[in-house]
Design a protein around this motif. Structure first.
Motif, PDB file in Angstrom:
ATOM      1  N   SER A 154      21.373 -35.041  -3.515  1.00 32.95           N
ATOM      2  CA  SER A 154      20.968 -36.098  -2.576  1.00 32.95           C
ATOM      3  C   SER A 154      22.119 -36.536  -1.679  1.00 32.95           C
ATOM      4  N   ASP A 155      23.357 -36.256  -2.074  1.00 27.90           N
ATOM      5  CA  ASP A 155      24.482 -36.653  -1.218  1.00 27.90           C
ATOM      6  C   ASP A 155      24.730 -35.660  -0.077  1.00 27.90           C
ATOM      7  N   HIS A 156      24.024 -34.511  -0.095  1.00 32.46           N
ATOM      8  CA  HIS A 156      24.177 -33.519   0.968  1.00 32.46           C
ATOM      9  C   HIS A 156      22.929 -33.387   1.839  1.00 32.46           C
ATOM     10  N   TYR A 157      21.764 -33.668   1.253  1.00 34.15           N
ATOM     11  CA  TYR A 157      20.505 -33.392   1.943  1.00 34.15           C
ATOM     12  C   TYR A 157      19.625 -34.642   1.969  1.00 34.15           C
ATOM     13  N   SER A 158      18.877 -34.793   3.046  1.00 33.50           N
ATOM     14  CA  SER A 158      18.002 -35.955   3.187  1.00 33.50           C
ATOM     15  C   SER A 158      16.832 -35.852   2.212  1.00 33.50           C
ATOM     16  N   GLU A 159      16.213 -36.990   1.946  1.00 37.49           N
ATOM     17  CA  GLU A 159      15.054 -37.015   1.059  1.00 37.49           C
ATOM     18  C   GLU A 159      13.924 -36.180   1.651  1.00 37.49           C
ATOM     19  N   GLU A 160      13.781 -36.251   2.962  1.00 33.75           N
ATOM     20  CA  GLU A 160      12.715 -35.499   3.623  1.00 33.75           C
ATOM     21  C   GLU A 160      12.891 -33.989   3.417  1.00 33.75           C
ATOM     22  N   LEU A 161      14.134 -33.510   3.564  1.00 31.81           N
ATOM     23  CA  LEU A 161      14.385 -32.087   3.360  1.00 31.81           C
ATOM     24  C   LEU A 161      14.192 -31.708   1.890  1.00 31.81           C
ATOM     25  N   ARG A 162      14.659 -32.545   0.980  1.00 38.35           N
ATOM     26  CA  ARG A 162      14.497 -32.258  -0.451  1.00 38.35           C
ATOM     27  C   ARG A 162      13.023 -32.187  -0.827  1.00 38.35           C
ATOM     28  N   ASN A 163      12.209 -33.081  -0.271  1.00 45.35           N
ATOM     29  CA  ASN A 163      10.765 -33.052  -0.540  1.00 45.35           C
ATOM     30  C   ASN A 163      10.119 -31.790   0.026  1.00 45.35           C
ATOM     31  N   LEU A 164      10.555 -31.392   1.216  1.00 44.26           N
ATOM     32  CA  LEU A 164      10.008 -30.184   1.833  1.00 44.26           C
ATOM     33  C   LEU A 164      10.345 -28.954   0.995  1.00 44.26           C
ATOM     34  N   VAL A 165      11.591 -28.859   0.526  1.00 45.08           N
ATOM     35  CA  VAL A 165      11.983 -27.729  -0.320  1.00 45.08           C
ATOM     36  C   VAL A 165      11.155 -27.724  -1.599  1.00 45.08           C
ATOM     37  N   ASP A 166      10.947 -28.892  -2.209  1.00 51.10           N
ATOM     38  CA  ASP A 166      10.119 -28.981  -3.418  1.00 51.10           C
ATOM     39  C   ASP A 166       8.708 -28.450  -3.161  1.00 51.10           C
ATOM     40  N   MET A 167       8.146 -28.799  -2.003  1.00 56.23           N
ATOM     41  CA  MET A 167       6.792 -28.328  -1.690  1.00 56.23           C
ATOM     42  C   MET A 167       6.762 -26.820  -1.454  1.00 56.23           C
ATOM     43  N   CYS A 168       7.803 -26.289  -0.827  1.00 54.84           N
ATOM     44  CA  CYS A 168       7.833 -24.857  -0.498  1.00 54.84           C
ATOM     45  C   CYS A 168       8.073 -23.990  -1.724  1.00 54.84           C
ATOM     46  N   ILE A 169       8.895 -24.492  -2.657  1.00 50.61           N
ATOM     47  CA  ILE A 169       9.182 -23.715  -3.868  1.00 50.61           C
ATOM     48  C   ILE A 169       8.189 -24.146  -4.946  1.00 50.61           C
ATOM     49  N   ASN A 170       7.005 -23.627  -4.820  1.00 50.88           N
ATOM     50  CA  ASN A 170       5.920 -23.951  -5.734  1.00 50.88           C
ATOM     51  C   ASN A 170       5.362 -22.648  -6.280  1.00 50.88           C
ATOM     52  N   PRO A 171       5.181 -22.529  -7.612  1.00 50.68           N
ATOM     53  CA  PRO A 171       4.670 -21.266  -8.150  1.00 50.68           C
ATOM     54  C   PRO A 171       3.270 -20.913  -7.668  1.00 50.68           C
ATOM     55  N   ASP A 172       2.517 -21.896  -7.243  1.00 56.98           N
ATOM     56  CA  ASP A 172       1.158 -21.638  -6.758  1.00 56.98           C
ATOM     57  C   ASP A 172       1.201 -21.554  -5.222  1.00 56.98           C
ATOM     58  N   PRO A 173       1.040 -20.359  -4.666  1.00 64.50           N
ATOM     59  CA  PRO A 173       1.119 -20.195  -3.212  1.00 64.50           C
ATOM     60  C   PRO A 173       0.140 -21.068  -2.433  1.00 64.50           C
ATOM     61  N   GLU A 174      -1.007 -21.377  -3.047  1.00 64.08           N
ATOM     62  CA  GLU A 174      -2.014 -22.191  -2.374  1.00 64.08           C
ATOM     63  C   GLU A 174      -1.535 -23.626  -2.162  1.00 64.08           C
ATOM     64  N   LYS A 175      -0.599 -24.061  -2.976  1.00 68.13           N
ATOM     65  CA  LYS A 175      -0.103 -25.437  -2.876  1.00 68.13           C
ATOM     66  C   LYS A 175       1.113 -25.566  -1.963  1.00 68.13           C
ATOM     67  N   ARG A 176       1.599 -24.443  -1.440  1.00 64.18           N
ATOM     68  CA  ARG A 176       2.739 -24.485  -0.527  1.00 64.18           C
ATOM     69  C   ARG A 176       2.269 -24.887   0.864  1.00 64.18           C
ATOM     70  N   PRO A 177       3.109 -25.605   1.633  1.00 65.39           N
ATOM     71  CA  PRO A 177       2.706 -25.980   2.991  1.00 65.39           C
ATOM     72  C   PRO A 177       2.663 -24.755   3.905  1.00 65.39           C
ATOM     73  N   ASP A 178       1.788 -24.824   4.911  1.00 62.39           N
ATOM     74  CA  ASP A 178       1.736 -23.716   5.860  1.00 62.39           C
ATOM     75  C   ASP A 178       2.844 -23.873   6.898  1.00 62.39           C
ATOM     76  N   ILE A 179       3.005 -22.869   7.734  1.00 62.44           N
ATOM     77  CA  ILE A 179       4.111 -22.826   8.699  1.00 62.44           C
ATOM     78  C   ILE A 179       4.012 -23.954   9.723  1.00 62.44           C
ATOM     79  N   ALA A 180       2.817 -24.341  10.096  1.00 58.24           N
ATOM     80  CA  ALA A 180       2.655 -25.427  11.067  1.00 58.24           C
ATOM     81  C   ALA A 180       3.204 -26.735  10.497  1.00 58.24           C
ATOM     82  N   TYR A 181       2.929 -26.980   9.206  1.00 58.84           N
ATOM     83  CA  TYR A 181       3.434 -28.195   8.568  1.00 58.84           C
ATOM     84  C   TYR A 181       4.970 -28.164   8.488  1.00 58.84           C
ATOM     85  N   VAL A 182       5.515 -27.014   8.058  1.00 59.91           N
ATOM     86  CA  VAL A 182       6.975 -26.881   7.951  1.00 59.91           C
ATOM     87  C   VAL A 182       7.621 -27.070   9.321  1.00 59.91           C
ATOM     88  N   TYR A 183       7.017 -26.464  10.349  1.00 55.06           N
ATOM     89  CA  TYR A 183       7.556 -26.610  11.704  1.00 55.06           C
ATOM     90  C   TYR A 183       7.515 -28.077  12.134  1.00 55.06           C
TER      91      TYR A 183
END
Length: 196
Positions: A154-183
């Protein structure tokens, strides 16, 4: 004449410096002071140099075009230069000029102070949460498959970025955000960073 310049406490000498020729601009070796070698390839060496007419640091790539390369390799080199001439983007190294002198092809490029792409990739790998397992491919694949990684600091990365990484690294591909959301998140974060 004896020409000297100092860079980061080092003294460089050019004993037989030819007179500057401003009308030749970037197309004459005499208009450059070579400071140090910063890289090498199969047929080339890259130097940090200084364009003496305005004291700009540049990368000077010297290619042994006649001695070390066959006709096809020379043609590929010319194609690379033609491509560099066409590129104009802030994230791409800028091409300044190319010329042949002393049986070498000299290519003058913008100096990338941060180093080359391979160095940046190594630096990114060192910051990767999976870095410790780089030598054990099976363990690394298992960690990625199970999304087993330590949280981003948390001292290097914003909460928003940490949350986005958490959403992207999900074992279930269906639960990952799509490219439009990430963009959209990336664009929002850029605007916040730039103060827009």
């Amino acid at each position: 004449p004896l020409t000297t310049t100092s860079s980061q406490g080092e003294l460089f000498f050019s004993v037989f410096q030819k007179p500057l020729q401003p009308d030749m601009g970037y197309n004459l070796l005499a208009n450059f002071m070579i400071e140090k070698k910063i890289g090498r390839g199969q047929f080339s060496e890259v130097y940090r140099a200084r364009y003496l007419l305005d004291n700009t640091p540049v990368a000077l790539k010297k290619v042994q075009i006649f001695d070390l390369m066959d006709a096809k390799a020379r043609q590929d080199c010319i194609k690379e230069i033609d491509l560099l001439k066409q590129l104009n983007h802030p994230n791409v190294i800028k091409y300044h000029a190319s010329f042949i002198e002393d049986n070498e092809l000299n290519i003058v490029l913008e100096l990338a102070d941060a180093g080359d792409l391979s160095r940046m990739i190594k630096m990114a790998a060192l910051q990767s949460p999976f870095y410790g397992d780089k030598m054990n491919l099976y363990s690394l694949c298992k960690k990625i498959e199970q999304c087993d990684y330590p949280p981003l600091p948390s001292d290097h990365y914003s909460e928003e970025l940490r949350n986005l990484v958490d959403m992207c690294i999900n074992p279930d591909p269906e639960k990952r955000p799509d490219i439009a959301y990430v963009y959209g998140i990336a664009k929002h974060m850029q605007n916040v960073t730039l103060g827009c």
